[in-house]
Design a protein around this motif. Structure first.
Motif, PDB file in Angstrom:
ATOM      1  N   CYS A 199      28.029  74.762  22.378  1.00 41.07           N
ATOM      2  CA  CYS A 199      27.032  73.385  22.770  1.00 41.07           C
ATOM      3  C   CYS A 199      27.591  72.336  23.269  1.00 41.07           C
ATOM      4  CB  CYS A 199      26.190  73.318  21.869  1.00 41.07           C
ATOM      5  SG  CYS A 199      26.685  72.699  20.226  1.00 41.07           S
ATOM      6  N   GLY A 200      28.999  71.946  23.009  1.00 45.40           N
ATOM      7  CA  GLY A 200      29.416  70.875  23.510  1.00 45.40           C
ATOM      8  C   GLY A 200      29.365  69.825  22.527  1.00 45.40           C
ATOM      9  N   VAL A 201      28.622  69.535  21.600  1.00 40.77           N
ATOM     10  CA  VAL A 201      28.620  68.830  20.465  1.00 40.77           C
ATOM     11  C   VAL A 201      29.963  68.490  20.132  1.00 40.77           C
ATOM     12  CG1 VAL A 201      27.762  68.171  18.483  1.00 40.77           C
ATOM     13  CG2 VAL A 201      26.136  69.410  19.813  1.00 40.77           C
ATOM     14  N   THR A 202      30.360  67.219  19.997  1.00 36.21           N
ATOM     15  CA  THR A 202      31.568  66.606  19.449  1.00 36.21           C
ATOM     16  C   THR A 202      31.683  66.057  17.895  1.00 36.21           C
ATOM     17  OG1 THR A 202      31.348  64.602  20.165  1.00 36.21           O
ATOM     18  CG2 THR A 202      32.543  66.135  21.618  1.00 36.21           C
ATOM     19  N   ALA A 203      32.735  66.392  17.214  1.00 39.75           N
ATOM     20  CA  ALA A 203      32.787  65.639  15.748  1.00 39.75           C
ATOM     21  C   ALA A 203      34.318  65.347  15.493  1.00 39.75           C
ATOM     22  CB  ALA A 203      32.106  66.762  14.804  1.00 39.75           C
ATOM     23  N   LYS A 204      34.212  64.441  14.449  1.00 36.94           N
ATOM     24  CA  LYS A 204      35.668  64.285  13.981  1.00 36.94           C
ATOM     25  C   LYS A 204      36.249  65.347  12.926  1.00 36.94           C
ATOM     26  CE  LYS A 204      35.551  59.448  14.815  1.00 36.94           C
ATOM     27  NZ  LYS A 204      35.287  58.104  14.545  1.00 36.94           N
ATOM     28  N   ALA A 211      24.391  73.143  30.763  1.00 39.03           N
ATOM     29  CA  ALA A 211      23.024  73.298  29.918  1.00 39.03           C
ATOM     30  C   ALA A 211      22.891  74.634  29.761  1.00 39.03           C
ATOM     31  CB  ALA A 211      22.034  72.972  30.716  1.00 39.03           C
ATOM     32  N   GLU A 212      23.505  75.744  30.170  1.00 37.85           N
ATOM     33  CA  GLU A 212      23.470  77.058  29.901  1.00 37.85           C
ATOM     34  C   GLU A 212      24.349  77.391  28.837  1.00 37.85           C
ATOM     35  OE1 GLU A 212      24.418  76.270  33.177  1.00 37.85           O
ATOM     36  OE2 GLU A 212      22.410  76.260  33.682  1.00 37.85           O
ATOM     37  N   GLU A 263      19.268  75.504  19.511  1.00 37.59           N
ATOM     38  CA  GLU A 263      18.901  74.371  18.165  1.00 37.59           C
ATOM     39  C   GLU A 263      19.378  73.111  18.780  1.00 37.59           C
ATOM     40  OE1 GLU A 263      22.360  76.407  16.873  1.00 37.59           O
ATOM     41  OE2 GLU A 263      20.718  77.266  17.709  1.00 37.59           O
ATOM     42  N   LYS A 264      20.324  72.912  19.698  1.00 38.62           N
ATOM     43  CA  LYS A 264      20.815  71.494  20.090  1.00 38.62           C
ATOM     44  C   LYS A 264      20.199  71.051  21.425  1.00 38.62           C
ATOM     45  CE  LYS A 264      23.822  71.373  16.782  1.00 38.62           C
ATOM     46  NZ  LYS A 264      23.722  70.434  15.794  1.00 38.62           N
ATOM     47  N   ILE A 265      19.626  71.803  22.148  1.00 38.67           N
ATOM     48  CA  ILE A 265      18.918  71.383  23.447  1.00 38.67           C
ATOM     49  C   ILE A 265      18.337  70.321  23.393  1.00 38.67           C
ATOM     50  CG2 ILE A 265      16.916  72.914  23.613  1.00 38.67           C
ATOM     51  CD1 ILE A 265      19.569  72.435  26.375  1.00 38.67           C
TER      52      ILE A 265
END
Length: 70
Positions: A8-13, A35-36, A41-43
């Motif tokens: 989904c492309g979410v970033t975190a440390k 977006a695809e 659950e993150k959209i």
């Protein structure tokens, strides 16, 4: 440096905060998540799109030419 979710492309440390962490990346290179590829659950967290390549992100800091999605 940070990690990014390959789904989904979410970033975190921290890798443990992501469902499918990829190798470390620089935040300015985070463009390329369309977006695809965003987990369903993150959209709802997606607030920005890149005007240059169409990538999406919850944070404008992750995109090279961010525009707010309305």
């Amino acid at each position: 440096m940070t990690y990014t979710c390959q789904n989904c492309g979410v970033t975190a440390k921290e890798r443990s905060k992501l469902c499918n962490p990829a190798n470390e990346i620089e935040l300015e290179n985070a463009c390329a998540v369309t977006a695809e590829k965003v987990c369903s659950e993150k959209i709802d967290e997606i607030k920005f799109s890149c005007d240059a390549c169409g990538s999406v992100s919850a944070s404008s800091d992750n995109l090279c030419v961010p525009i707010e999605i309305r």
